[in-house]
Design a protein around this motif. Structure first.
Motif, mmCIF file in Angstrom:
data_model
loop_
_atom_site.group_PDB
_atom_site.id
_atom_site.type_symbol
_atom_site.label_atom_id
_atom_site.label_comp_id
_atom_site.label_asym_id
_atom_site.label_seq_id
_atom_site.Cartn_x
_atom_site.Cartn_y
_atom_site.Cartn_z
ATOM 1 N N ALA A 245 0.846 -1.194 0.000
ATOM 2 C CA ALA A 245 0.000 0.000 0.000
ATOM 3 C C ALA A 245 0.880 1.242 0.000
ATOM 4 C CB ALA A 245 -0.905 -0.005 1.219
ATOM 5 N N THR A 246 0.564 2.165 -0.895
ATOM 6 C CA THR A 246 1.291 3.443 -0.953
ATOM 7 C C THR A 246 0.249 4.563 -1.074
ATOM 8 O OG1 THR A 246 3.128 2.368 -2.093
ATOM 9 C CG2 THR A 246 3.032 4.768 -2.218
ATOM 10 N N TYR A 247 0.350 5.545 -0.177
ATOM 11 C CA TYR A 247 -0.616 6.645 -0.189
ATOM 12 C C TYR A 247 0.121 7.975 -0.292
ATOM 13 C CZ TYR A 247 -3.676 3.160 2.092
ATOM 14 O OH TYR A 247 -4.381 2.042 2.404
ATOM 15 N N PRO A 248 -0.281 8.817 -1.235
ATOM 16 C CA PRO A 248 0.169 10.215 -1.180
ATOM 17 C C PRO A 248 -0.601 10.918 -0.059
ATOM 18 C CG PRO A 248 -0.556 9.579 -3.400
ATOM 19 C CD PRO A 248 -1.041 8.535 -2.462
ATOM 20 N N VAL A 249 0.117 11.555 0.870
ATOM 21 C CA VAL A 249 -0.556 12.203 1.999
ATOM 22 C C VAL A 249 0.096 13.554 2.299
ATOM 23 C CG1 VAL A 249 -1.166 9.995 3.084
ATOM 24 C CG2 VAL A 249 0.969 11.147 3.753
ATOM 25 N N ASP A 250 -0.651 14.340 3.033
ATOM 26 C CA ASP A 250 -0.076 15.576 3.585
ATOM 27 C C ASP A 250 0.538 15.194 4.929
ATOM 28 O OD1 ASP A 250 0.326 18.401 4.204
ATOM 29 O OD2 ASP A 250 -1.277 18.039 5.672
ATOM 30 N N PRO A 251 1.878 15.298 5.074
ATOM 31 C CA PRO A 251 2.537 14.740 6.268
ATOM 32 C C PRO A 251 1.971 15.256 7.588
ATOM 33 C CG PRO A 251 4.164 15.304 4.621
ATOM 34 C CD PRO A 251 2.863 15.831 4.109
ATOM 35 N N GLU A 252 1.841 16.536 7.724
ATOM 36 C CA GLU A 252 1.434 17.106 9.019
ATOM 37 C C GLU A 252 0.036 16.630 9.411
ATOM 38 O OE1 GLU A 252 2.859 18.721 11.296
ATOM 39 O OE2 GLU A 252 4.728 19.425 10.386
ATOM 40 N N THR B 273 11.979 12.843 11.697
ATOM 41 C CA THR B 273 11.569 12.191 10.448
ATOM 42 C C THR B 273 10.408 12.938 9.810
ATOM 43 O OG1 THR B 273 12.251 10.054 11.348
ATOM 44 C CG2 THR B 273 10.792 9.993 9.458
ATOM 45 N N LEU B 274 9.463 13.344 10.664
ATOM 46 C CA LEU B 274 8.311 14.080 10.136
ATOM 47 C C LEU B 274 8.761 15.399 9.501
ATOM 48 C CD1 LEU B 274 5.269 14.296 9.766
ATOM 49 C CD2 LEU B 274 5.103 15.260 12.076
ATOM 50 N N GLY B 275 9.738 16.026 10.142
ATOM 51 C CA GLY B 275 10.266 17.269 9.585
ATOM 52 C C GLY B 275 10.868 17.052 8.207
ATOM 53 N N ARG B 276 11.648 15.992 8.077
ATOM 54 C CA ARG B 276 12.251 15.686 6.761
ATOM 55 C C ARG B 276 11.175 15.361 5.731
ATOM 56 N NH1 ARG B 276 16.350 12.908 9.582
ATOM 57 N NH2 ARG B 276 15.336 10.904 9.187
ATOM 58 N N PHE B 277 10.185 14.580 6.176
ATOM 59 C CA PHE B 277 9.095 14.181 5.281
ATOM 60 C C PHE B 277 8.334 15.420 4.804
ATOM 61 C CE2 PHE B 277 4.860 11.620 5.058
ATOM 62 C CZ PHE B 277 5.043 11.410 3.712
ATOM 63 N N ASN B 278 8.219 16.378 5.692
ATOM 64 C CA ASN B 278 7.487 17.602 5.382
ATOM 65 C C ASN B 278 8.284 18.512 4.463
ATOM 66 O OD1 ASN B 278 5.070 18.830 5.739
ATOM 67 N ND2 ASN B 278 5.555 19.772 7.715
ATOM 68 N N ASN B 279 9.560 18.545 4.714
ATOM 69 C CA ASN B 279 10.381 19.553 4.020
ATOM 70 C C ASN B 279 10.942 19.073 2.684
ATOM 71 O OD1 ASN B 279 9.956 21.314 6.126
ATOM 72 N ND2 ASN B 279 11.715 20.544 7.286
ATOM 73 N N ILE B 280 11.156 17.793 2.558
ATOM 74 C CA ILE B 280 11.722 17.284 1.296
ATOM 75 C C ILE B 280 10.557 16.820 0.424
ATOM 76 C CG2 ILE B 280 13.301 15.604 0.268
ATOM 77 C CD1 ILE B 280 14.691 15.440 3.020
ATOM 78 N N ARG B 281 10.332 17.469 -0.651
ATOM 79 C CA ARG B 281 9.127 17.212 -1.450
ATOM 80 C C ARG B 281 9.117 15.806 -2.061
ATOM 81 N NH1 ARG B 281 6.119 21.632 -2.692
ATOM 82 N NH2 ARG B 281 5.478 20.941 -4.762
ATOM 83 N N VAL B 282 10.307 15.325 -2.401
ATOM 84 C CA VAL B 282 10.341 13.997 -3.046
ATOM 85 C C VAL B 282 10.476 12.875 -1.993
ATOM 86 C CG1 VAL B 282 11.281 14.819 -5.215
ATOM 87 C CG2 VAL B 282 12.836 14.109 -3.372
ATOM 88 N N SER B 283 10.216 13.200 -0.765
ATOM 89 C CA SER B 283 10.472 12.201 0.280
ATOM 90 C C SER B 283 9.275 11.257 0.479
ATOM 91 C CB SER B 283 10.800 12.883 1.605
ATOM 92 O OG SER B 283 9.660 13.548 2.087
ATOM 93 N N ALA B 284 9.586 10.194 1.189
ATOM 94 C CA ALA B 284 8.575 9.201 1.561
ATOM 95 C C ALA B 284 8.970 8.650 2.924
ATOM 96 C CB ALA B 284 8.526 8.076 0.538
ATOM 97 N N VAL B 285 7.974 8.137 3.640
ATOM 98 C CA VAL B 285 8.288 7.427 4.889
ATOM 99 C C VAL B 285 7.680 6.030 4.786
ATOM 100 C CG1 VAL B 285 8.577 9.389 6.437
ATOM 101 C CG2 VAL B 285 6.285 8.478 6.029
ATOM 102 N N ALA B 286 8.416 5.081 5.324
ATOM 103 C CA ALA B 286 7.973 3.681 5.239
ATOM 104 C C ALA B 286 7.675 3.156 6.639
ATOM 105 C CB ALA B 286 9.060 2.815 4.593
ATOM 106 N N SER B 287 6.704 2.264 6.715
ATOM 107 C CA SER B 287 6.477 1.585 7.994
ATOM 108 C C SER B 287 7.722 0.753 8.303
ATOM 109 C CB SER B 287 5.240 0.696 7.934
ATOM 110 O OG SER B 287 5.445 -0.353 7.014
#
Lengths: 382, 240
Positions: free
Chosen positions: A101-108, A123-137
């Motif tokens: 499962a992959t979801y495009p989301v608004d991090p905050e 991690t949330l800060g990086r996810f928020n600030n780097i536009r091409v970023s992703a976070v994985a479970s």
């Protein structure tokens, strides 16, 4: 205890027959454990968090998208505390079998809405600030050995990029705790910017948190009323109800798996019962001999019953054992589909109880026949 | 010598469909301890039925049977089973050994009903096998033994709990002449040296000659008096 060697010897009197029966029992109990685990995984979804969350979906179909503008419109309501959007992204990592499962989301707003999915501020800060970023479970990152900073290519089959490429590259910002198994979240802003024109400014569904949970019904009516006459009307429910509806569909799977198990065990009873009856018929003179030697009717019946129970319990134990051995591998592969794929100790005990019951059912007729056996008649048939 | 077996006016009837078949008719018999008796007669004469009644395997339709102090005709199934375990050893024509157990285990089988420890059971079974000359065959399963050897194992099994009575139904019926003679020799030895009372059904006059006394049956009745030396046996109420 004194008769164990006799019991064991009788069980393996016809090794081929006993082995085939044993294998069928092992498979039946392996199947039992697998289906129980799947059923548990599905039913486990009902009790998830989020009593104050609502899901806002397209009125007509869950496959229809909603305009991105709905996020702001709903967020502006006093009755809604927070809202976030999610979309189904699809795709796979390197090979089609590596799908998750992959979801495009608004991090905050996403992690605000789902506080049970823990992510570090860094991690949330990086996810928020780097536009091409992703976070994985954590489970997903562990599965593929991803580390922060890695580039993760996701090959798409729904959304090409505006430049025509079907491969999306993301930089892993880090991981987060997620009990549901494998999940990848990508930054919606990047997705919306890069996706082909027809996919822009669209979201799959919205998840909101109501300001006043007791008033959730009126909030739902308010939201759906807002878009009732638009080209994209909504159908909102509480997350709990949404999950319940989802679980009720999966409950059918539980019923189906239950029916499969019933069919399997009914067949096992017929097959194994037939085998036990055959084995009994072959041993009538021997049982009569035991009675002649002084064994009581009850002890001979108990011996026959014990053989059936021992076979079923041994088959059950091996089936449960194999299932437990397979559990880690299955958990890694199926957790995305069915959530956490755990085989509980309770299921194992239930299986062994079922095995005992099965043995008692199968052994009942031969045991009763053995008890009623008259020595003279049985020896005369010799 | 004291009386071991006493049958008084024993009758046995079976139902064959709707037909009532009289198998034994008013049989009277008294046997002293230590006797070796052959029971002869044509097929269907009732010899095996009488043997089964005396062995506590079946119940008479009427009459009294007392063996070793127990009234078999009025005993319940549980007490009969317990009595058989202690007082009677059975030897069958087809040996009736349990094929999944080796000779040693087959002989130990009756001892499972006793309070003997495992080592005692093992020791007693080994002794019984030694008496029948098969001490080196304890680990063999019945299928690995000849007919004569299997019958010896069966005799060891009958002996192992030291019963007062051995009931033998055609013990040589499935054996060749030489082997049959060996088995009869063994039974004679048990009678002479261990003082066992033996009741043996046979069709074979040569086998019957090994016994001390021979009784003849026909149509459910004892039809002849005893053939043999001075009698501890009292066939006074046999009907000619």
């Amino acid at each position: 205890m004194k008769l164990i060697s006799l019991l064991w010897g009788n069980m393996f009197r016809k090794p081929t027959r006993t082995s085939l029966t044993f294998v069928s029992l092992v498979i039946a109990f392996l199947l039992f454990m697998l289906l129980r685990a799947i059923s548990d995984a599905f039913s486990g979804g009902v009790s998830l968090e989020g009593m104050d969350r609502i899901v806002i979906d397209s009125k007509y179909s869950m496959t229809d998208n909603l305009p991105l503008s709905y996020v702001q419109q709903i967020r502006s309501l006093d009755e809604v505390d927070q809202v976030t959007s999610m979309s189904w992204f699809g795709g796979y990592y390197r090979e089609p079998r590596n799908s998750f499962a992959t979801y495009p989301v608004d991090p905050e707003s996403y992690f605000d809405i789902f506080p049970e999915q823990l992510i570090s501020a860094e991690t949330l800060g990086r996810f928020n600030n780097i536009r091409v970023s992703a976070v994985a479970s954590e489970a997903l990152a562990a599965q593929y050995g991803w580390n922060p900073g890695d580039t993760i290519p996701i090959i798409q089959d729904i959304f090409p990029q505006e430049n025509g490429s079907w491969t999306w590259q993301f930089e892993l910002a880090g991981t987060f705790e997620y009990s549901g198994g494998q999940l990848l979240l990508i930054n919606y802003d990047y997705f919306n910017e890069a996706v082909i024109g027809w996919g822009k400014d669209q979201v799959g569904w919205l998840v909101g948190r109501v300001a006043d949970p007791p008033e959730v019904d009126s909030t739902i009516q308010l939201i759906d009323g807002m878009f009732e006459n638009s080209s994209d009307p909504t159908r909102s429910t509480t997350e709990d109800e949404y999950r319940r509806q989802f679980a009720s569909q999966l409950g059918d799977i539980g019923t189906i798996s239950g029916m499969i198990l019933m069919a399997v065990f009914f067949t096992i009873i017929l097959l194994t019962g037939n085998t036990a009856a055959q084995a009994f018929a072959e041993r009538v003179p021997e049982l009569a001999t035991m009675k002649t030697l002084g064994f009581s009717d009850l002890s001979v019946a108990a011996l026959v019953l014990a053989e059936a129970v021992a076979l079923c319990v041994c088959g059950g134990m091996v089936g449960v054992g194999i299932a437990l051995l397979l559990e880690p591998g299955l958990n890694a592969n199926l957790s995305e589909m069915v959530g956490s794929f755990d085989m509980s100790g309770q299921s194992a005990l239930y299986a062994l109880g079922l095995a005992t019951l099965l043995g008692l059912i199968i052994g009942a007729y031969p045991a009763i026949s053995a008890k009623r056996l008259t020595i003279v008649d049985a020896l005369r048939e010799r | 010598m004291s009386e071991l077996i006493r049958c008084t006016n024993v009758c046995k009837e079976y139902l064959r469909g709707a037909e009532k078949v009289e198998v034994l008719r008013n049989v009277d018999l008294s046997v002293k301890r230590g006797a070796f008796i052959a029971l002869m007669g044509p097929s269907g004469s009732g010899k095996t039925t009488l043997l089964n009644l005396i062995g506590g395997l079946d119940a008479p339709t009427s009459g009294e049977i007392e063996v070793d102090g127990l009234r078999l005709d009025s005993a319940n199934a549980r007490s009969l089973a317990s009595w058989r375990a202690q007082s009677v050893g059975f030897v069958f024509q087809f040996y009736n050994l349990l094929p999944v157990l080796n000779a040693q285990r087959n002989v130990e089988l009756p001892l499972l009903l006793t309070d003997l420890s495992r080592s005692e059971r093992h020791k007693n079974a080994a002794l019984a096998l030694d008496i029948v000359g098969l001490s080196d065959r304890g680990k063999h399963k019945p299928g690995e033994l000849s007919g004569g050897q299997q019958q010896r194992v069966a005799i060891a099994r009958a002996l192992v709990s030291d019963p007062c009575l051995l009931v033998c139904d055609e013990p040589t019926g499935d054996l060749d002449r030489t082997t049959a003679e060996e088995i009869l020799e063994l039974l004679q030895t048990l009678h002479r040296e261990l003082g066992k009372t033996i009741l043996m059904v046979t069709h074979d006059p040569k086998a019957a000659n090994r016994a001390e006394y021979t009784l003849h049956m026909d149509k459910g009745k004892l039809v002849s008096t005893v053939e043999g030396p001075d009698l501890e046996l009292e066939p006074a109420r046999t009907v000619a």
